[in-house]
Design a protein around this motif. Sequence first.
Motif, mmCIF file in Angstrom:
data_model
loop_
_atom_site.group_PDB
_atom_site.id
_atom_site.type_symbol
_atom_site.label_atom_id
_atom_site.label_comp_id
_atom_site.label_asym_id
_atom_site.label_seq_id
_atom_site.Cartn_x
_atom_site.Cartn_y
_atom_site.Cartn_z
ATOM 1 N N MET A 186 42.200 52.803 31.124
ATOM 2 C CA MET A 186 40.882 52.187 31.280
ATOM 3 C C MET A 186 40.917 51.116 32.360
ATOM 4 S SD MET A 186 39.911 51.618 27.256
ATOM 5 C CE MET A 186 41.469 50.784 26.940
ATOM 6 N N GLU A 187 39.783 50.944 33.011
ATOM 7 C CA GLU A 187 39.635 49.858 33.966
ATOM 8 C C GLU A 187 39.133 48.618 33.226
ATOM 9 O OE1 GLU A 187 40.567 50.146 37.144
ATOM 10 O OE2 GLU A 187 41.194 52.177 36.563
ATOM 11 N N PRO A 188 39.717 47.460 33.493
ATOM 12 C CA PRO A 188 39.233 46.251 32.817
ATOM 13 C C PRO A 188 37.812 45.906 33.257
ATOM 14 C CG PRO A 188 40.750 45.677 34.582
ATOM 15 C CD PRO A 188 40.787 47.166 34.458
ATOM 16 N N MET A 189 37.056 45.346 32.344
ATOM 17 C CA MET A 189 35.744 44.810 32.692
ATOM 18 C C MET A 189 35.960 43.479 33.416
ATOM 19 S SD MET A 189 33.855 47.169 31.217
ATOM 20 C CE MET A 189 32.204 46.677 30.730
ATOM 21 N N VAL A 190 35.099 43.153 34.349
ATOM 22 C CA VAL A 190 35.284 41.932 35.139
ATOM 23 C C VAL A 190 34.035 41.065 35.053
ATOM 24 C CG1 VAL A 190 35.778 40.980 37.421
ATOM 25 C CG2 VAL A 190 36.838 43.136 36.716
ATOM 26 N N LYS A 191 34.239 39.789 34.748
ATOM 27 C CA LYS A 191 33.120 38.834 34.712
ATOM 28 C C LYS A 191 33.658 37.445 35.034
ATOM 29 C CE LYS A 191 28.685 38.068 33.853
ATOM 30 N NZ LYS A 191 28.087 38.236 32.526
ATOM 31 N N HIS A 192 32.896 36.718 35.791
ATOM 32 C CA HIS A 192 33.277 35.358 36.193
ATOM 33 C C HIS A 192 34.649 35.341 36.880
ATOM 34 C CE1 HIS A 192 29.884 34.230 33.768
ATOM 35 N NE2 HIS A 192 30.495 34.478 32.626
ATOM 36 N N GLY A 193 35.016 36.441 37.546
ATOM 37 C CA GLY A 193 36.279 36.497 38.254
ATOM 38 C C GLY A 193 37.497 36.758 37.383
ATOM 39 N N VAL A 194 37.273 37.147 36.118
ATOM 40 C CA VAL A 194 38.369 37.391 35.180
ATOM 41 C C VAL A 194 38.312 38.835 34.696
ATOM 42 C CG1 VAL A 194 39.321 36.782 32.907
ATOM 43 C CG2 VAL A 194 38.484 34.987 34.431
ATOM 44 N N GLN A 195 39.467 39.511 34.666
ATOM 45 C CA GLN A 195 39.563 40.864 34.118
ATOM 46 C C GLN A 195 39.673 40.778 32.590
ATOM 47 O OE1 GLN A 195 42.702 43.133 36.177
ATOM 48 N NE2 GLN A 195 42.563 41.645 37.866
ATOM 49 N N VAL A 196 38.833 41.540 31.887
ATOM 50 C CA VAL A 196 38.738 41.400 30.434
ATOM 51 C C VAL A 196 38.863 42.761 29.759
ATOM 52 C CG1 VAL A 196 37.366 40.457 28.520
ATOM 53 C CG2 VAL A 196 37.139 39.466 30.813
ATOM 54 N N MET A 197 39.563 42.794 28.611
ATOM 55 C CA MET A 197 39.624 43.990 27.777
ATOM 56 C C MET A 197 39.535 43.574 26.313
ATOM 57 S SD MET A 197 39.525 47.166 27.402
ATOM 58 C CE MET A 197 39.639 47.613 29.140
#
Length: 362
Positions: A159-170
């Motif tokens: 999976m590709e990490p979700m990105v928000k506010h410049g941070v990769q999130v899972m």
Amino acid sequence: MPTTEALLQALQTVIDPHTGKDFVSTKALKNLQVQGASVSFDVELAYPARSVIPSLTASLESAARSVPGVDQVSARVYTRVVPHAVQRGVPLLPQVRNIIAVASGKGGVGKSTTAANLALALAAEGASVGLLDADIYGPSQPMMMGIEGRPESADGKTMEPMVKHGVQVMSIGFLVAPDEAMIWRGPMATQALEQLLRQTNWKDLDYLIVDMPPGTGDIQLTLSQRVPITGAVVVTTPQDIALLDARKGIKMFEKVGVPILGIVENMAVHVCSQCGHVEHIFGADGGQRMALDYKMDYLGALPLDINIRLQADSGTPTVVAAPDSEVAGLYKTVARKVALKVAEQAKDFSSKFPTITVSQGT
């Protein structure tokens, strides 16, 4: 013509405000070159420091210009975060240099909020940061980071990490409905977490912040034993019952060989927004005393502030919602201390070892 010795002596007077050491004796100064009246050099920082690089650069260039014969100075200050040692026998994750676990002995002490703001503060200083929501039963980072939707998968396996506010999130929260209960036994939850960690295509991370579930159960133990953790941050409130559970979390990390980077005391004090009255609702200095008892770093105290809760609930945690506020400054101070503690850890040299193949001759 200025000499190298004179320049090194002058540059040694510039002290890193965060480490208290100079850049010459610590070998952070590199590539010093003298060409007539022109001087150039690099300074490599082991921690992210975007906000202080301009002032550091100015101080270093001023020190070099103080040497007789120097006319032009070119200083390049940059950050290079390297992998550091983890538990013995646990290999590092590809594309992840350092994993920092943010843990607490019990729920409700603001661990997830601290983890999110810590990740955002490190990113604001120029680091490449990921955030893994390891709370399978109660994921909160999708809401806290303001992320909706499902991760993309190009091959059906990763999976590709979700990105928000410049941070990769899972988070498992990206894969299930918001109101769906995860009614899984320990082994299933542990397997799901390992998949989230290892089957996410993290992109060249300096730090992966892991928002640990509260307590010391199956998931926490598996993470501590099988995931390469550089160090842990323990979050607690000053309340005696929270401190009691936080001590159990510290003992767990000690048993599996994970160093504690420090203790964060959350909800340390409440300041009334109407009259300014200061009150220690959950007790005073409990986290600070615990840090002294265990001879650990006290990373800082955060207030019980309604804005922290409102900003996290709205998907824009304090560090991005109010970056110049006093509370954001406290989170950034904690993040800087964590990065400095990581930089002090022993480095990992496993990637430099050659691969040895043993074959039986015919």
